[in-house]
Motif scaffolding. Structure first.
Motif, PDB file in Angstrom:
ATOM      1  N   PRO A 516      12.726   8.198   5.762  1.00  0.00           N
ATOM      2  CA  PRO A 516      11.947   8.713   4.632  1.00  0.00           C
ATOM      3  C   PRO A 516      10.585   7.927   4.484  1.00  0.00           C
ATOM      4  N   PRO A 517       9.385   8.235   4.075  1.00  0.00           N
ATOM      5  CA  PRO A 517       8.152   7.499   4.072  1.00  0.00           C
ATOM      6  C   PRO A 517       8.587   6.409   2.865  1.00  0.00           C
ATOM      7  N   PRO A 518       7.649   5.419   2.847  1.00  0.00           N
ATOM      8  CA  PRO A 518       7.775   4.444   1.877  1.00  0.00           C
ATOM      9  C   PRO A 518       7.286   4.713   0.607  1.00  0.00           C
ATOM     10  N   GLY A 519       7.708   4.304  -0.546  1.00  0.00           N
ATOM     11  CA  GLY A 519       7.167   4.333  -1.966  1.00  0.00           C
ATOM     12  C   GLY A 519       6.252   3.126  -1.960  1.00  0.00           C
ATOM     13  N   LEU A 520       5.301   3.143  -3.057  1.00  0.00           N
ATOM     14  CA  LEU A 520       4.427   2.305  -3.345  1.00  0.00           C
ATOM     15  C   LEU A 520       4.403   2.162  -4.878  1.00  0.00           C
ATOM     16  N   PHE A 521       4.357   0.544  -4.924  1.00  0.00           N
ATOM     17  CA  PHE A 521       4.533  -0.016  -6.348  1.00  0.00           C
ATOM     18  C   PHE A 521       3.274  -0.997  -6.334  1.00  0.00           C
ATOM     19  N   GLY A 522       2.690  -0.824  -7.788  1.00  0.00           N
ATOM     20  CA  GLY A 522       1.531  -1.781  -7.916  1.00  0.00           C
ATOM     21  C   GLY A 522       1.611  -2.290  -9.307  1.00  0.00           C
ATOM     22  N   VAL A 523       0.778  -3.252  -9.843  1.00  0.00           N
ATOM     23  CA  VAL A 523       0.885  -3.945 -10.925  1.00  0.00           C
ATOM     24  C   VAL A 523      -0.644  -4.404 -11.385  1.00  0.00           C
ATOM     25  N   SER A 524      -1.199  -3.850 -12.171  1.00  0.00           N
ATOM     26  CA  SER A 524      -2.419  -4.028 -12.808  1.00  0.00           C
ATOM     27  C   SER A 524      -3.654  -3.568 -11.718  1.00  0.00           C
ATOM     28  N   TYR A 525      -4.348  -4.818 -11.095  1.00  0.00           N
ATOM     29  CA  TYR A 525      -5.223  -4.226 -10.198  1.00  0.00           C
ATOM     30  C   TYR A 525      -4.458  -3.803  -8.823  1.00  0.00           C
ATOM     31  N   GLY A 526      -3.321  -3.967  -8.541  1.00  0.00           N
ATOM     32  CA  GLY A 526      -2.422  -3.418  -7.668  1.00  0.00           C
ATOM     33  C   GLY A 526      -2.137  -2.176  -7.904  1.00  0.00           C
ATOM     34  N   ALA A 527      -1.833  -1.792  -9.396  1.00  0.00           N
ATOM     35  CA  ALA A 527      -1.706  -0.274  -9.793  1.00  0.00           C
ATOM     36  C   ALA A 527      -2.949   0.507  -9.402  1.00  0.00           C
ATOM     37  N   PHE A 528      -4.145   0.050  -9.621  1.00  0.00           N
ATOM     38  CA  PHE A 528      -5.413   0.630  -9.464  1.00  0.00           C
ATOM     39  C   PHE A 528      -5.545   0.736  -7.827  1.00  0.00           C
ATOM     40  N   LEU A 529      -4.931  -0.107  -7.042  1.00  0.00           N
ATOM     41  CA  LEU A 529      -5.020  -0.120  -5.635  1.00  0.00           C
ATOM     42  C   LEU A 529      -4.081   0.915  -5.130  1.00  0.00           C
ATOM     43  N   ALA A 530      -2.724   1.000  -5.742  1.00  0.00           N
ATOM     44  CA  ALA A 530      -1.892   1.924  -5.422  1.00  0.00           C
ATOM     45  C   ALA A 530      -2.328   3.342  -5.656  1.00  0.00           C
ATOM     46  N   LEU A 531      -2.760   3.691  -6.878  1.00  0.00           N
ATOM     47  CA  LEU A 531      -3.317   5.029  -6.888  1.00  0.00           C
ATOM     48  C   LEU A 531      -4.163   5.551  -5.982  1.00  0.00           C
ATOM     49  N   LEU A 532      -5.452   4.713  -5.608  1.00  0.00           N
ATOM     50  CA  LEU A 532      -6.194   4.920  -4.606  1.00  0.00           C
ATOM     51  C   LEU A 532      -5.462   5.318  -3.210  1.00  0.00           C
ATOM     52  N   ALA A 533      -4.617   4.500  -3.022  1.00  0.00           N
ATOM     53  CA  ALA A 533      -3.939   4.747  -1.531  1.00  0.00           C
ATOM     54  C   ALA A 533      -3.038   5.820  -1.876  1.00  0.00           C
ATOM     55  N   ALA A 534      -2.551   6.289  -2.708  1.00  0.00           N
ATOM     56  CA  ALA A 534      -1.702   7.511  -2.815  1.00  0.00           C
ATOM     57  C   ALA A 534      -2.621   8.927  -2.918  1.00  0.00           C
ATOM     58  N   ALA A 535      -3.697   8.542  -3.372  1.00  0.00           N
ATOM     59  CA  ALA A 535      -4.777   9.861  -3.240  1.00  0.00           C
ATOM     60  C   ALA A 535      -5.290   9.995  -1.863  1.00  0.00           C
ATOM     61  N   HIS A 536      -5.266   9.075  -1.060  1.00  0.00           N
ATOM     62  CA  HIS A 536      -6.309   8.952   0.254  1.00  0.00           C
ATOM     63  C   HIS A 536      -5.204   9.114   1.217  1.00  0.00           C
ATOM     64  N   ALA A 537      -3.939   8.659   1.030  1.00  0.00           N
ATOM     65  CA  ALA A 537      -3.015   8.584   2.379  1.00  0.00           C
ATOM     66  C   ALA A 537      -2.582  10.054   2.659  1.00  0.00           C
ATOM     67  N   PRO A 538      -2.638  10.341   3.834  1.00  0.00           N
ATOM     68  CA  PRO A 538      -2.224  11.477   4.408  1.00  0.00           C
ATOM     69  C   PRO A 538      -0.972  12.203   3.792  1.00  0.00           C
ATOM     70  N   ALA A 539      -0.891  13.412   3.755  1.00  0.00           N
ATOM     71  CA  ALA A 539       0.353  13.990   3.295  1.00  0.00           C
ATOM     72  C   ALA A 539       1.762  13.520   4.323  1.00  0.00           C
ATOM     73  N   GLY A 540       2.844  13.015   3.584  1.00  0.00           N
ATOM     74  CA  GLY A 540       4.074  12.817   4.192  1.00  0.00           C
ATOM     75  C   GLY A 540       4.097  11.361   4.520  1.00  0.00           C
ATOM     76  N   GLN A 541       2.943  10.454   4.159  1.00  0.00           N
ATOM     77  CA  GLN A 541       3.114   8.869   4.330  1.00  0.00           C
ATOM     78  C   GLN A 541       3.481   8.232   3.306  1.00  0.00           C
ATOM     79  N   LEU A 542       3.542   8.914   1.994  1.00  0.00           N
ATOM     80  CA  LEU A 542       4.155   8.215   0.885  1.00  0.00           C
ATOM     81  C   LEU A 542       5.140   9.147   0.227  1.00  0.00           C
ATOM     82  N   GLY A 543       6.157   8.392  -0.163  1.00  0.00           N
ATOM     83  CA  GLY A 543       7.367   9.044  -0.770  1.00  0.00           C
ATOM     84  C   GLY A 543       7.181   9.448  -2.345  1.00  0.00           C
ATOM     85  N   ARG A 544       6.608   8.251  -2.714  1.00  0.00           N
ATOM     86  CA  ARG A 544       6.448   8.375  -4.414  1.00  0.00           C
ATOM     87  C   ARG A 544       5.820   6.982  -4.669  1.00  0.00           C
TER      88      ARG A 544
END
Length: 663
Positions: A516-544
């Motif tokens: 399965p694809p990886p999950g993504l975790f971020g804190v503070s600025y890393g959380a901002f970055l994680a949400l941007l990545a989750a929005a822009h990553a192609p479908a199927g590349q992130l699990g949660r």
């Protein structure tokens, strides 16, 4: 948690170490798995192990992460608790299961910090002060006070125009204190006479150079300073009162690495023969070396991989003591018998050779970082192994997990990124990429980085069977100015490109392995970055995706945050727009693209990123028709601040995050 349970719970985090001036005791802030912080006093036996003693507050209260500590020679701890411009000075001493807490005084000033005071052997017992307090106001003016432990009010001894930082003692009686004065944008070290309340210049290499004293040995007059008189920031040395100019050895100049002088060996006969312990930080790890002016070279100390605390005390009887942490060793005090360590060293080394060259692992499609003999597009890992039982090395007070188990180790490796190698801290061993579950973790900051040190949240993920890839993408500190400043005025620019490239590389390789694809975790600025990545990553590349204390954009943070956060955001160009194919870096505008399962955690008293940022995201997801509890989960932690993963109740959140990412 009761005092009895907290006293028996192992300390998994330790911060803000300080040493008594005579080296007999140390103090720090400590916390167990529940995250409730307390002061800890360490008895430093010169011939045996260092022993920590918890100083738990009555009424099951916790210390603030902002509390400042001063270790006293008798084992008591002076605490300064900050609340706006109110600073309460309190004395803690062990008294059974909880600490005896004695209120000393309150000072009111915009800023206040404490410095330990050397014990004057000629002063009458109980008559001398125990610390110096330096208060600052907005004029700016710095006011110096002597702090007493017998209930007397602090005594003002000097009022100095301008801001004054630093603090290096020039004698062993606590009279002469070197401070770094900021005037007209230039930093110069001056000498404050606490008896007379007068200030005299101490360092001025050039008229407009920034000259700061780092270490001083009163016995020989040896001084180590940091100055940009040569055109760039460098370490130099000299002898106080000598007519010889300050010298800047080439071996102490290592671009891309930060050298932190720690301590001078006691008992040196001359300044030229003084030995200095220096911590070298580069990337995720730190190294320790010895430097002596007469030799003109660095001597490597063979110590385990990990992270040192950039503070220490060196005595003839006990050796060098420093805070140390590694992924599988919670922070504690390391004792180094320097000469025994040197007996097993491999010889002199340049500072640039002290950080191992890590394997560069390719990202498919980039054409970079090919590994000899590896198939095209492969990702692999090579761990760094150092003997932790080296002669002359001892770690005291590092907590062990219960039930006879062991902490999960981690190593560092390099992955090829779009603009060059990206170092990452990895849990999961050599087979991390083929682990059944994998999470990519993004640090906060942005001026921060993952280190080879103990992290309770990542440990919990590893305990749940997750492999963890924690990259230091562009914008992270520890890799030189260019790497750190690459995102100035471009939040979500080069760093997002690095993260998206890693997500694609990892997801494609795991898909080829049927994982399965990886999950993504971020804190503070890393959380901002994680949400941007989750929005822009192609479908199927992130699990949660799990985020803690996110903000929605630099502009939205500027509109809602407190003044200090706004100032930092402005200085780093966080509100400046990026114009490229990805469009605005605004999570709210991209909420419709957040389709992976999402967990949002935020403290409702977050003083850095207002909780309104997460509340706004929740409302937008609901407006878009997302179902709370199905498409996303939202948790607002009552009474928690920005460091919600390090505050009381943190263990529950670690378990929640690990369980969510494990799926």
């Amino acid at each position: 948690m009761t005092a009895v349970l907290r006293a028996t719970a192992p300390a998994l985090r330790r911060l803000s170490f300080t040493f008594a001036a005579d080296g007999s005791h140390a103090a720090c802030l400590a916390a167990g798995a529940d995250g409730g912080w307390y002061a800890e006093s360490w008895a430093l036996d010169p011939t045996g192990p260092a022993r920590p003693v918890p100083l738990l507050l009555p009424g099951e209260r916790s210390e603030s992460l902002r509390s400042q500590l001063v270790a006293l020679p008798d084992g008591r701890v002076l605490v300064c608790r900050h609340d706006g411009d109110r600073h309460d000075l309190v004395l803690l001493a062990r008294d059974g299961e909880v600490a005896a807490e004695q209120s000393l005084s309150t000072l009111r000033t915009p800023g206040l910090r404490l410095l330990p005071l050397p014990v004057d052997p000629l002063a009458a017992p109980g008559d001398q002060p125990v610390a110096v307090a330096l208060g600052t106001d907005i004029q700016p003016t710095t006011t110096a006070y002597l702090v007493y432990a017998d209930g007397r009010a602090p005594r003002q001894v000097a009022e100095l125009p301008g801001l004054h930082g630093g603090g290096v003692w020039l004698d062993r009686t606590g009279r002469l204190l070197a401070l770094d004065r900021v005037h007209a944008g230039v930093v110069k070290t001056v000498a404050l006479d606490l008896r007379l309340g007068t200030v005299t210049p101490l360092l001025e290499i050039a008229e407009r150079s920034n000259d700061r004293l780092m270490l001083f040995d009163p016995d020989t007059g040896f001084l180590l300073l940091r100055s940009d008189a040569a055109g760039e920031d460098r370490l130099g040395w000299g002898v106080l009162g000598s007519e010889r100019p300050v010298r800047f050895p080439d071996c102490l100049h290592t671009p891309g690495r930060f050298l932190r002088p720690v301590a001078v060996e006691p008992g040196s006969v001359t300044a030229e023969r003084s030995r200095v312990a220096v911590q070298i930080d580069h990337g995720a790890a730190s190294a320790l070396v010895l430097w002596r002016p007469a030799d003109g070279r660095l001597e490597r100390l063979p110590v385990p991989p990990g992270r040192f605390g950039a503070i220490g005390h060196w005595s003839a009887a006990a050796g060098l003591r420093m805070p140390y942490s590694a992924p599988d060793h919670p922070a504690a005090l390391a004792t180094l018998a320097v000469d025994r360590l040197l007996a097993g060293r491999g010889g002199p080394a340049s500072a640039s050779a002290l950080t191992p060259v890590l394997p560069v692992l390719p990202i498919p499609g980039t054409g970079q970082g090919a590994v000899p003999g590896a198939p095209a597009g492969a990702l692999g890992a090579t761990a760094r192994v150092v003997d932790t039982a080296a002669t002359g090395w001892r770690l005291d007070g590092s907590a062990e997990p219960g039930g006879g188990s062991r902490w999960h180790g981690a190593h560092s490796l390099e992955l090829a990124g779009p603009a060059g190698p990206i170092e990452a801290v990895v849990y999961g061993g050599a087979a991390w990429l083929s682990s059944p579950r994998l999470a990519i973790a993004l640090h906060g900051g942005p001026a921060d980085a993952w280190r080879l040190e103990f992290d309770p949240a990542l440990q919990r993920m590893a305990a749940e069977g997750l492999a963890v890839l924690a990259p230091n993408q562009r914008g992270s500190t520890g890799y030189g100015v260019a790497h750190a400043m690459s995102i100035k005025g471009a939040w979500g620019g080069p760093d997002l490109a690095d993260v998206l490239a890693l997500v694609t590389a990892v997801a494609d390789r795991r898909a080829a392995l049927g994982l399965p694809p990886p999950g993504l975790f971020g804190v503070s600025y890393g959380a901002f970055l994680a949400l941007l990545a989750a929005a822009h990553a192609p479908a199927g590349q992130l699990g949660r995706c799990a985020v803690v204390a996110p903000f929605l954009s630099g502009a939205r943070l500027l509109a809602e945050a407190a003044a200090p956060v706004r100032a930092l955001t402005t200085r780093l160009g966080g509100g400046e727009p990026i114009e490229d194919a990805l469009g605005p870096r605004d999570v709210l505008a991209l909420a419709g693209s957040l389709t992976v399962p999402l967990l949002v955690v935020h403290g409702d008293r977050d003083e850095v990123v207002p909780v309104s940022q997460s509340r706004t995201l929740r409302h937008e997801l609901l407006r878009l028709g997302r179902v709370e509890g199905v498409d996303f989960r939202y948790l607002e932690v009552a009474g928690a601040g920005h460091e919600v993963l390090a505050e009381e109740g943190a263990a529950v959140l670690h378990e929640l995050l690990a369980g969510f990412l494990r799926g």
